[in-house]
Motif scaffolding. Structure first.
Motif, PDB file in Angstrom:
ATOM      1  N   ASP A   1       0.786  -9.831  -1.784  1.00  0.00           N
ATOM      2  CA  ASP A   1      -0.509  -9.149  -1.683  1.00  0.00           C
ATOM      3  C   ASP A   1      -0.663  -8.454  -0.334  1.00  0.00           C
ATOM      4  N   ALA A   2      -0.356  -9.203   0.736  1.00  0.00           N
ATOM      5  CA  ALA A   2      -0.482  -8.615   2.074  1.00  0.00           C
ATOM      6  C   ALA A   2       0.507  -7.471   2.248  1.00  0.00           C
ATOM      7  N   GLY A   3       1.718  -7.633   1.689  1.00  0.00           N
ATOM      8  CA  GLY A   3       2.722  -6.596   1.825  1.00  0.00           C
ATOM      9  C   GLY A   3       2.336  -5.318   1.114  1.00  0.00           C
ATOM     10  N   VAL A   4       1.832  -5.460  -0.129  1.00  0.00           N
ATOM     11  CA  VAL A   4       1.417  -4.277  -0.887  1.00  0.00           C
ATOM     12  C   VAL A   4       0.260  -3.578  -0.184  1.00  0.00           C
ATOM     13  N   ALA A   5      -0.687  -4.371   0.327  1.00  0.00           N
ATOM     14  CA  ALA A   5      -1.835  -3.773   1.026  1.00  0.00           C
ATOM     15  C   ALA A   5      -1.383  -2.978   2.247  1.00  0.00           C
ATOM     16  N   ALA A   6      -0.417  -3.526   2.972  1.00  0.00           N
ATOM     17  CA  ALA A   6       0.085  -2.820   4.158  1.00  0.00           C
ATOM     18  C   ALA A   6       0.803  -1.537   3.763  1.00  0.00           C
ATOM     19  N   LEU A   7       1.591  -1.588   2.673  1.00  0.00           N
ATOM     20  CA  LEU A   7       2.284  -0.380   2.217  1.00  0.00           C
ATOM     21  C   LEU A   7       1.291   0.686   1.759  1.00  0.00           C
ATOM     22  N   GLN A   8       0.224   0.244   1.102  1.00  0.00           N
ATOM     23  CA  GLN A   8      -0.791   1.209   0.675  1.00  0.00           C
ATOM     24  C   GLN A   8      -1.445   1.890   1.878  1.00  0.00           C
ATOM     25  N   LYS A   9      -1.703   1.118   2.924  1.00  0.00           N
ATOM     26  CA  LYS A   9      -2.268   1.709   4.152  1.00  0.00           C
ATOM     27  C   LYS A   9      -1.298   2.725   4.747  1.00  0.00           C
ATOM     28  N   ALA A  10      -0.002   2.384   4.723  1.00  0.00           N
ATOM     29  CA  ALA A  10       0.993   3.309   5.264  1.00  0.00           C
ATOM     30  C   ALA A  10       1.022   4.598   4.453  1.00  0.00           C
ATOM     31  N   ALA A  11       0.930   4.469   3.116  1.00  0.00           N
ATOM     32  CA  ALA A  11       0.960   5.652   2.261  1.00  0.00           C
ATOM     33  C   ALA A  11      -0.287   6.505   2.451  1.00  0.00           C
ATOM     34  N   GLN A  12      -1.434   5.850   2.619  1.00  0.00           N
ATOM     35  CA  GLN A  12      -2.672   6.601   2.859  1.00  0.00           C
ATOM     36  C   GLN A  12      -2.632   7.314   4.212  1.00  0.00           C
ATOM     37  N   ALA A  13      -1.994   6.671   5.218  1.00  0.00           N
ATOM     38  CA  ALA A  13      -1.913   7.291   6.543  1.00  0.00           C
ATOM     39  C   ALA A  13      -0.935   8.458   6.558  1.00  0.00           C
ATOM     40  N   ASP A  14       0.128   8.367   5.720  1.00  0.00           N
ATOM     41  CA  ASP A  14       1.134   9.427   5.687  1.00  0.00           C
ATOM     42  C   ASP A  14       1.508   9.700   4.231  1.00  0.00           C
ATOM     43  N   PRO A  15       0.636  10.389   3.484  1.00  0.00           N
ATOM     44  CA  PRO A  15       0.888  10.595   2.051  1.00  0.00           C
ATOM     45  C   PRO A  15       2.111  11.465   1.774  1.00  0.00           C
TER      46      PRO A  15
END
Length: 676
Positions: A81-95
């Motif tokens: 869960d924490a890993g997916v959330a962090a990856l989503q933040k990374a994707a939102q920061a650099d789509p």
């Protein structure tokens, strides 16, 4: 880049040290902490890496690289869960990062709806995408496959054309080939000859661009390897500490800077070489200006280098600011970056010695030798320090000069001149003359200043051998070659003082002090000349002047105490020695404290103090310096008189070994013989 190179070599400790310095120097840049986290991850220290990323994300919660790496590490550790959330933040920061999007799609459901993306980039004329499906086709399209229970949901693979087009766009922008982009054109029909021709042209251009990039990259690599080789050779030349090696190092630095004008090492080494050649070897003033120029250019690069710091210190010292030079070095050495630098501790010791703080110099040079035991320059200056201590320290000085000449560098000119200086002071002029002439035979491998010093020492030796006219000629050669060298005037002053020409000695020491107003030793020696001439008042004035110049000029305090002692003013003599002890500090150790204790013992004994007071002072002197000749003799003689041969033998034996030409050598020999 240095951190990554160390990681690639498996040298993780160096990588962490370098990267931590970078993170400390640039706390506002999260990439430094991300890089440090990657060093920990490379060692399998995933939790430590996550801690480092947590620090970065506290200050920069939207940093794409930090979130992406944190997510991958958490997924690796089973924290989905924490890993997916962090990856989503990374994707939102650099789509626009396709790899991050691919990771997100691999581990989670599609991302939540975001703002509409900007228009798709124009299509490159290479492989046309399939025509969009019509409504009927869309209605009958097969649904995406459903993942098996428990498996991580994965998105259907994207069409290769999208990824290839984006990559081609990146290459086109990187290599500035936009003219090959067919913007705003409708895609041609499948199989169109025009499309094939365009694709072929683009393929050729991309191959050419990639080939050019490869050639450029290979050239850059060759240049980096060549610069690294030149830097290594320069460093090895500097370690030799010879005039010839400094000249060659300067030439290599110029080659480095031709290849890379932004080379911090090249500019720092060149600044150091030019500062040494100007201040120490007597090369023209232009070298000083060039050193200052290189310092300014190196400073613009925004980083520090030990040779740059040392060059600045030498420029300040030889420019007449010894106090400022020492303080700047001490400040740097007290920080995190300079604590273990043998070069900078050695530089500080050399400056302290020239400024008259012999005990401080000894501490700095000994520490430098601890960090670099085979450093020629450090060992030679330790020898020079003991030579300047005078009577009782000749053996230590000679031994250290021998270490240099026998083990480290057989043709080290400063050590050869140092030994020649010791020999003329010890009444061995023949050997001194041979050493001086050996330096003169070296030609341009010795610097102009070293050649002039060799002529001066040869003159000293010739005078001692009764060859006055030849000696005067040699001294004149020295003064003609290097008239502004204060050391030559000091040598002439010592020669005249030894011969009883007190006025001539005073004039020579005065000239030396004028040429180098920062050198406390010259002022103290001027006082010695006045004292030898019987003018105690003038002597005391010069000793006080030396103390005013440097509160740690313990030798000048001791000299003042001796004048008070000659006047039988015991309280003032002891007061002066107390001030000398305070100058050394509460934790003072070594030769300075030993000298003060010996002087105190002699004053107390002359004034009729109790025996135990005198004995305790000699014991204190011997504890501070096991090679204290006066303490060894007094305690050895006392043990002999108390009929304690087991104590007397080693003490008298050490005196005869360490001080074979000492003022009590004959009596020590007689007592030692009586104990056999």
């Amino acid at each position: 880049a240095l951190t990554e190179a160390y990681v690639g070599m498996g040298r993780f400790m160096e990588a962490m040290v370098v990267c931590k310095k970078g993170a400390k120097a640039h706390p506002e840049d999260p990439s430094a902490r991300v890089l440090l986290a990657s060093v920990y991850a490379a060692q399998g220290k995933d939790r430590k890496a996550l801690d480092e990323l947590g620090e970065a994300l506290q200050a920069h919660p939207r940093d794409a690289a930090a979130n992406r790496m944190a997510g991958l590490l958490q997924l690796k550790l089973g924290e989905k869960d924490a890993g997916v959330a962090a990856l989503q933040k990374a994707a939102q920061a650099d789509p626009g990062d396709p790899e991050t999007l691919e990771e997100v799609l691999s581990w989670s459901n599609p991302l939540p709806q975001r703002k509409p993306a900007p228009p798709a980039p124009p299509v490159l004329e290479r492989a046309a995408p399939p025509p969009p499906p019509g409504p009927a086709q869309a209605a009958h399209a097969a649904p995406p496959p459903v993942p098996a229970p428990g498996a991580a949901p994965r998105a259907a693979p994207r069409p290769r054309t999208v990824r290839n087009e984006a990559y081609a766009e990146q290459l086109a922008e990187k290599f500035q080939t936009e003219e090959w982009q067919l913007r705003h054109r409708p895609p041609p029909r499948r199989g169109s000859r025009r499309a094939l021709v365009g694709s072929a042209v683009l393929f050729v251009v991309l191959v050419g661009a990639l080939g050019g990039w490869w050639l450029w990259s290979a050239a850059q690599k060759r240049r980096a390897v060549e610069i690294d080789r030149l830097l290594k050779q320069t460093r090895e030349l500097l370690e030799k500490d010879s005039y010839a090696s400094y000249k060659e190092a300067g030439r290599l630095c110029e080659q480095i800077l031709e290849r890379d004008p932004d080379s911090l090492g090249g500019r720092s080494y060149l600044a150091y070489v030019d500062a040494i050649r100007w201040g120490e070897h007597g090369d023209p003033e232009g070298y000083r200006e060039e050193a200052k120029k290189q310092v300014a250019l190196a400073r613009k690069l925004g980083q520090t280098h030990s040779h740059l710091i040392a060059a600045e210190a030498y420029l300040r010292y030889y420019g007449g600011d010894p106090k400022g030079a020492a303080e700047a070095l001490q400040k740097f050495l007290s920080g995190d970056e300079g604590g273990t630098s043998a070069l900078l501790h050695g530089t500080l010791g050399i400056i302290q010695m020239q400024a008259g703080d012999l005990d401080g110099a000894r501490d700095s040079l000994v520490l430098a030798q601890k960090y670099a035991p085979g450093d020629v320059r450090v060992v030679q200056h330790l020898a020079e320090l003991y030579r300047r201590r005078g009577a009782g320290f000749e053996l230590q000085a000679w031994t250290l000069y021998e270490v240099v000449l026998q083990r480290l560098s057989k043709d080290h000119v400063p050590s050869m001149l140092g030994q020649a200086y010791l020999l003329v002071e010890r009444d061995q002029p023949e050997r001194a003359q041979k050493l001086a002439e050996a330096v003169l035979a070296m030609g341009d491998r010795a610097s102009p200043r070293q050649v002039a010093m060799a002529h001066a020492l040869r003159g000293f030796a010739l005078f001692a051998l009764g060859k006055g006219p030849e000696g005067a000629s040699a001294e004149q050669q020295a003064l003609t070659l290097d008239p502004s060298n204060p050391d030559i005037h000091e040598i002439i002053g010592k020669r005249k003082l030894k011969e009883g020409d007190f006025r001539g000695a005073a004039a020579a020491f005065e000239k030396a002090a004028q040429l180098d107003p920062a050198r406390v030793a010259f002022v103290k020696e001027l006082g010695d000349a006045y004292r030898a001439a019987g003018d105690a008042d003038k002597a005391m004035a010069q000793y006080q002047r030396a103390v005013d110049m440097s509160p740690k000029a313990v030798d000048a305090r001791i000299a003042r105490a001796r004048v008070w002692r000659e006047r039988k003013d015991w309280p003032k003599a002891l007061e002066e020695l107390d001030l000398a002890a305070k100058a050394l500090g509460a934790g003072g150790t070594g030769t300075g404290l030993s000298q003060v204790a010996v002087e105190q013992a002699e004053v107390q004994e002359a004034s009729g103090a109790r025996f135990d007071v005198v004995r305790d002072l000699y014991v204190k002197a011997l504890k501070a310096d096991g090679a204290s000749c006066p303490a060894l003799f007094w305690l050895g003689r006392q043990a002999y008189e108390e009929k304690k041969p087991d104590n007397a033998r080693p003490l008298l034996g050490d005196y005869l070994r360490i001080c074979p030409r000492g003022p009590r050598a004959a009596e020590a020999q007689r007592l030692a013989a009586a104990l056999k």
